[in-house]
Design a protein around this motif. Structure first.
Motif, PDB file in Angstrom:
ATOM      1  N   ARG A 141      54.183  41.012  25.263  1.00 15.89           N
ATOM      2  CA  ARG A 141      52.917  41.559  24.797  1.00 15.89           C
ATOM      3  C   ARG A 141      52.469  42.706  25.688  1.00 15.89           C
ATOM      4  O   ARG A 141      52.358  42.538  26.907  1.00 15.89           O
ATOM      5  CB  ARG A 141      51.840  40.468  24.792  1.00 15.89           C
ATOM      6  CG  ARG A 141      52.162  39.291  23.887  1.00 15.89           C
ATOM      7  CD  ARG A 141      52.118  39.708  22.436  1.00 15.89           C
ATOM      8  NE  ARG A 141      52.349  38.577  21.541  1.00 15.89           N
ATOM      9  CZ  ARG A 141      52.348  38.662  20.230  1.00 15.89           C
ATOM     10  NH1 ARG A 141      52.112  39.827  19.653  1.00 15.89           N
ATOM     11  NH2 ARG A 141      52.571  37.594  19.473  1.00 15.89           N
ATOM     12  N   ILE A 142      52.244  43.869  25.118  1.00 15.13           N
ATOM     13  CA  ILE A 142      51.707  44.993  25.871  1.00 15.13           C
ATOM     14  C   ILE A 142      50.511  45.561  25.119  1.00 15.13           C
ATOM     15  O   ILE A 142      50.461  45.522  23.892  1.00 15.13           O
ATOM     16  CB  ILE A 142      52.761  46.099  26.107  1.00 15.13           C
ATOM     17  CG1 ILE A 142      53.321  46.620  24.784  1.00 15.13           C
ATOM     18  CG2 ILE A 142      53.873  45.602  27.012  1.00 15.13           C
ATOM     19  CD1 ILE A 142      54.235  47.814  24.947  1.00 15.13           C
ATOM     20  N   GLU A 143      49.551  46.071  25.870  1.00 18.71           N
ATOM     21  CA  GLU A 143      48.352  46.646  25.272  1.00 18.71           C
ATOM     22  C   GLU A 143      48.614  48.083  24.839  1.00 18.71           C
ATOM     23  O   GLU A 143      49.201  48.871  25.582  1.00 18.71           O
ATOM     24  CB  GLU A 143      47.187  46.617  26.264  1.00 18.71           C
ATOM     25  CG  GLU A 143      46.613  45.236  26.521  1.00 18.71           C
ATOM     26  CD  GLU A 143      45.324  45.307  27.309  1.00 18.71           C
ATOM     27  OE1 GLU A 143      44.958  46.418  27.779  1.00 18.71           O
ATOM     28  OE2 GLU A 143      44.675  44.258  27.468  1.00 18.71           O
ATOM     29  N   ALA A 144      48.179  48.421  23.630  1.00 18.18           N
ATOM     30  CA  ALA A 144      48.324  49.784  23.132  1.00 18.18           C
ATOM     31  C   ALA A 144      47.524  50.752  23.998  1.00 18.18           C
ATOM     32  O   ALA A 144      46.457  50.417  24.518  1.00 18.18           O
ATOM     33  CB  ALA A 144      47.851  49.860  21.689  1.00 18.18           C
ATOM     34  N   GLN A 145      48.030  51.982  24.156  1.00 15.37           N
ATOM     35  CA  GLN A 145      47.341  53.021  24.900  1.00 15.37           C
ATOM     36  C   GLN A 145      46.794  54.103  23.969  1.00 15.37           C
ATOM     37  O   GLN A 145      45.945  54.899  24.373  1.00 15.37           O
ATOM     38  CB  GLN A 145      48.294  53.647  25.918  1.00 15.37           C
ATOM     39  CG  GLN A 145      48.893  52.660  26.899  1.00 15.37           C
ATOM     40  CD  GLN A 145      47.849  51.922  27.708  1.00 15.37           C
ATOM     41  OE1 GLN A 145      47.033  52.543  28.403  1.00 15.37           O
ATOM     42  NE2 GLN A 145      47.845  50.600  27.618  1.00 15.37           N
ATOM     43  N   ILE A 146      47.308  54.149  22.743  1.00 10.15           N
ATOM     44  CA  ILE A 146      46.830  55.079  21.720  1.00 10.15           C
ATOM     45  C   ILE A 146      46.375  54.257  20.527  1.00 10.15           C
ATOM     46  O   ILE A 146      47.137  53.431  20.011  1.00 10.15           O
ATOM     47  CB  ILE A 146      47.940  56.061  21.286  1.00 10.15           C
ATOM     48  CG1 ILE A 146      48.376  56.933  22.463  1.00 10.15           C
ATOM     49  CG2 ILE A 146      47.469  56.946  20.130  1.00 10.15           C
ATOM     50  CD1 ILE A 146      49.537  57.858  22.147  1.00 10.15           C
ATOM     51  N   HIS A 147      45.133  54.458  20.077  1.00 12.83           N
ATOM     52  CA  HIS A 147      44.583  53.665  18.986  1.00 12.83           C
ATOM     53  C   HIS A 147      44.264  54.550  17.786  1.00 12.83           C
ATOM     54  O   HIS A 147      43.962  55.734  17.935  1.00 12.83           O
ATOM     55  CB  HIS A 147      43.308  52.948  19.452  1.00 12.83           C
ATOM     56  CG  HIS A 147      43.516  52.086  20.661  1.00 12.83           C
ATOM     57  ND1 HIS A 147      43.310  52.556  21.934  1.00 12.83           N
ATOM     58  CD2 HIS A 147      43.949  50.805  20.782  1.00 12.83           C
ATOM     59  CE1 HIS A 147      43.586  51.589  22.801  1.00 12.83           C
ATOM     60  NE2 HIS A 147      43.975  50.520  22.125  1.00 12.83           N
ATOM     61  N   GLY A 148      44.355  53.955  16.601  1.00 14.76           N
ATOM     62  CA  GLY A 148      44.000  54.717  15.409  1.00 14.76           C
ATOM     63  C   GLY A 148      44.904  54.465  14.233  1.00 14.76           C
ATOM     64  O   GLY A 148      45.569  55.387  13.760  1.00 14.76           O
ATOM     65  N   GLY A 149      44.951  53.243  13.782  1.00 12.01           N
ATOM     66  CA  GLY A 149      45.743  52.951  12.597  1.00 12.01           C
ATOM     67  C   GLY A 149      46.678  51.767  12.737  1.00 12.01           C
ATOM     68  O   GLY A 149      47.169  51.238  11.748  1.00 12.01           O
TER      69      GLY A 149
END
Length: 382
Positions: free
Chosen positions: A223-231
């Protein structure tokens, strides 16, 4: 004026003609130009199918499941996503890396360090490698991630990632490997290497610039956290409209690299041997990095009594580098060479020569003669 002989394949590779031809089919109205996320019509379906085919091609080269491939804009983004994404959510995480990683790893870790993340910076051996014992001795109870490159981009030396991966897997610590310089140059299998996250680049493997991938292990899920969001694209790990033509190019390049791997490893080994043999009569030449644990396409040499800057100016008929392309904007001596114990003066005398798919034996013969002539001339005027 003739173009200089290109010996800087570690910085970037030319797009293979067959890759460029394939990419042109995914740009214009009469091709597959649709948005892969548009699932209500044929244009989107065709683009999505092309993206998934490329995902399979990239996965095949590293022995992964296609569902484990996340598209990015390049290895720099992949490194950022892997490292920042892995430590996100931990209260007091500790990560381990080395002093001679790519700037995308070094700067990311420094950024995290300024924000309270504890970082252990491993000192490489004199040949540029990190040993498993060094990693094991640096582990702490709160160690979340270890990030090391497989092939050093300046020295070409190869770290024993499989041994490090095995000890980390036993301890439940995530392992990120930057393999931008390894893909297409060495056989890769993420399962055998016990890697959890692996960064890949298109333009290092005769594909286009501006596209890369991050391998993210499943079973069990990493599990890794997203660094770019939007979709929520790419299984929620990396949002953004996918560049179909670039992705297709990377897929084609990786498929080609797999087909040619054994042949190219042999031809590059021969080019390297010829290059060093032809320079043997030149005194005061030192090989930097491991002579045994390395890829054949990268040779880093120091030339006594000649500064690299003067040598590069003299070598007008060659395209070479004094270090990594990511640090070429500064005249500081290579941090990689200083990291393996060279002083500033020694580091200022080093050049990196890197060969590739389109390097010929005549290129190597011309280059070695040109180097001998220029070095001898520069030494004579000291």
């Amino acid at each position: 004026m003739n173009k200089p002989v290109y010996l800087d394949y570690a910085a970037t590779t030319p797009v293979d003609p067959s890759v460029a031809e394939e990419m042109t089919k995914y740009l214009t109205l009469d091709g597959v130009f649709g948005n892969p996320a548009s699932r209500s019509h044929m244009y989107g379906w065709q683009a999505e199918a092309a993206v998934e085919q490329a995902r399979r091609q990239v996965a095949q080269l590293i022995g992964a499941d296609p569902r484990e491939i996340v598209w990015t804009s390049g290895a720099t983004e992949s490194d950022n996503l892997a490292i920042k994404g892995a430590v996100g959510g931990w209260e007091r995480p500790h990560i381990i890396t080395s002093l001679i990683e790519h700037k995308a790893v070094l700067d990311t870790c420094k950024w995290l360090e300024q924000r309270g993340v504890e970082v252990t910076w491993l000192q490489p051996q004199g040949d540029g490698r990190i040993l498993p014992d060094q990693v094991e001795n640096a582990l702490q109870g709160n160690t979340v991630l270890v990030s090391l490159m497989l092939v050093n981009n300046e020295l070409g030396c190869v770290t024993d990632v499989a041994a490090i991966g095995a000890l980390l897997r036993d301890r439940g610590v995530l392992f990120h490997v930057d393999a931008a310089q390894a893909a297409g140059k060495l056989p890769l299998n993420v399962a055998e290497l016990s890697v959890d996250l692996m960064s890949l680049s298109g333009h290092k493997v005769y594909g286009p610039k501006g596209v890369g991938a991050l391998y993210v292990r499943r079973s069990p899920d990493v599990r890794i956290e997203a660094q770019i969001h939007g979709g929520g694209h790419e299984r929620g790990m990396r949002s953004g409209t996918l560049p179909t033509h670039q992705i297709v190019g990377m897929g084609k390049a990786f498929a080609l690299a797999g087909d040619l791997l054994e042949e190219e490893m042999g031809s590059l080994e021969q080019l390297r041997a010829d290059f060093l043999a032809q320079l043997a009569d030149l005194d005061g030449v030192t090989l930097n990095g491991s002579a045994q644990h390395r890829v054949p396409g990268i040779v880093n040499l120091s030339f006594d009594r000649v500064e690299a800057e003067s040598l590069m100016l003299g070598l007008r008929e060659l395209a070479v580098s004094s270090g990594s392309a990511c640090a070429s904007a500064t005249m500081e001596p290579s941090f990689v060479l200083r990291g393996i114990g060279l002083n500033d003066e020694q580091a200022h005398r080093a050049l990196r020569f890197s060969f590739g798919r389109f390097t010929s034996s005549d290129d190597v013969k011309f280059a070695s003669k040109h180097i001998i002539d220029v070095v001898s001339r520069l030494r004579a005027v000291r």
